[in-house]
Design an enzyme around this catalytic site. Structure first.
Site, PDB file in Angstrom:
ATOM      1  N   CYS A 147       0.819  -1.211   0.000  1.00 43.11           N
ATOM      2  CA  CYS A 147       0.000   0.000   0.000  1.00 43.11           C
ATOM      3  C   CYS A 147       0.856   1.265   0.000  1.00 43.11           C
ATOM      4  O   CYS A 147       1.457   1.591  -1.013  1.00 43.11           O
ATOM      5  CB  CYS A 147      -1.018  -0.039   1.146  1.00 43.11           C
ATOM      6  SG  CYS A 147      -2.382   1.129   0.892  1.00 43.11           S
ATOM      7  N   HIS A 175      -3.818  -4.924   0.411  1.00 41.71           N
ATOM      8  CA  HIS A 175      -3.305  -5.349   1.721  1.00 41.71           C
ATOM      9  C   HIS A 175      -3.366  -6.865   1.862  1.00 41.71           C
ATOM     10  O   HIS A 175      -4.300  -7.401   2.468  1.00 41.71           O
ATOM     11  CB  HIS A 175      -4.108  -4.679   2.847  1.00 41.71           C
ATOM     12  CG  HIS A 175      -3.695  -3.269   3.130  1.00 41.71           C
ATOM     13  ND1 HIS A 175      -2.688  -2.946   4.015  1.00 41.71           N
ATOM     14  CD2 HIS A 175      -4.127  -2.097   2.602  1.00 41.71           C
ATOM     15  CE1 HIS A 175      -2.535  -1.629   4.049  1.00 41.71           C
ATOM     16  NE2 HIS A 175      -3.388  -1.092   3.194  1.00 41.71           N
ATOM     17  N   GLU A 182      -1.809  -8.788   3.793  1.00 45.52           N
ATOM     18  CA  GLU A 182      -1.722  -9.278   5.182  1.00 45.52           C
ATOM     19  C   GLU A 182      -3.100  -9.532   5.776  1.00 45.52           C
ATOM     20  O   GLU A 182      -3.255 -10.396   6.640  1.00 45.52           O
ATOM     21  CB  GLU A 182      -0.911  -8.304   6.058  1.00 45.52           C
ATOM     22  CG  GLU A 182      -1.635  -7.034   6.501  1.00 45.52           C
ATOM     23  CD  GLU A 182      -1.711  -5.963   5.414  1.00 45.52           C
ATOM     24  OE1 GLU A 182      -1.291  -6.239   4.272  1.00 45.52           O
ATOM     25  OE2 GLU A 182      -2.208  -4.858   5.718  1.00 45.52           O
TER      26      GLU A 182
END
Ligand code: MN
Length: 244
Positions: free
Chosen positions: A113, A218, A220
């Protein structure tokens, strides 16, 4: 003494709360690195260049996470733009150095990001200060305040033959989208390897680097539910093991 093959993955942090008094990192990054077999270590801000260099030399790989906007002056953008927020010049300073060192010295790096944007800016690229207001044909990319972080906001199409596509094991992925800025001009060293349906660059890489990938989404937050996203962290950890 017990030895381990786990590589150290250095993660930059951000500052939060009044007067920027607390260093922070969302735990999803830490969990995703651990799940991939790496040992995460947090890198604070406010270090001397010498100390940053010592830490850089010790870690086997780097993760540059998301966060607020990069100071537009870093890419000759509009510092006075109304929608630019969360600027932290010290964080820009730390991350720009780590990115340039990782690129120059072949240290594996995953940039996410804001990190993906910093990957581009540190190497001479520029950003849209605000995608919505500057690109009339843009689809919605900013779901920060309206949806859970795992919300699948749009498709990305990865370039065939890219490291990104090989690592994800797919050319098409459904991703979250928690950004209002994006890459405007691409740094010369980078290759754009995934795009959103509106044409916005969603991933970049350096093809001849051991592992240097930036993604605008993102992973994660998606890694626990999508193996293609977990694979981006596994790629970082495996490349970092080779490095160490
Ligand atoms: Mn997006």
């Amino acid at each position: 003494m017990v030895t381990t093959q786990k590589p150290l993955i250095g993660c930059t942090t951000y500052r939060m709360e009044a007067e920027f008094t607390v260093f922070a990192l969302r735990p999803a990054y830490v969990r995703a690195i651990q799940a991939a077999g790496g040992a995460p270590v947090l890198i604070p801000l406010g270090l001397s260049e010498e100390d940053l260099r010592v830490i850089f030399a010790r870690v086997d790989g780097l993760l540059i996470p998301g966060g607020g906007d990069i100071e537009p002056a870093q890419y000759h953008g509009q510092n006075e733009h109304d929608l630019v927020h969360g600027v932290d010049r010290d964080r820009d300073w730390v991350e720009a150095r780590l990115v340039r060192w990782a690129v120059a010295e072949g240290k594996p790096m995953l940039a996410i990001c804001r990190g993906h944007q910093m990957f581009n800016v540190a190497l001479g690229g520029s950003l849209w200060e605000d995608v919505y207001t500057q690109i009339p044909t843009a689809i919605a990319h900013d779901f920060v305040n309206t949806h859970p972080r795992q919300h699948l906001a749009h498709t990305v199409m990865a370039q065939s033959g890219s490291r990104l596509a090989a690592q994800m094991g797919t050319l098409t992925a459904q991703v979250n989208s928690l950004h209002h800025q994006g890459i405007r001009t691409l740094a010369a060293e980078l290759t754009a390897v995934a795009h959103a349906p509106d044409g916005l660059i969603e991933a970049v890489e350096i093809p001849d680097h051991p592992y240097a990938i930036g993604v605008q989404w993102h992973p994660e937050d998606l890694a626990p539910i999508d193996p293609a996203m977990a694979a981006l962290f596994q790629g970082l950890v495996v490349a970092s093991k080779d490095e160490g």
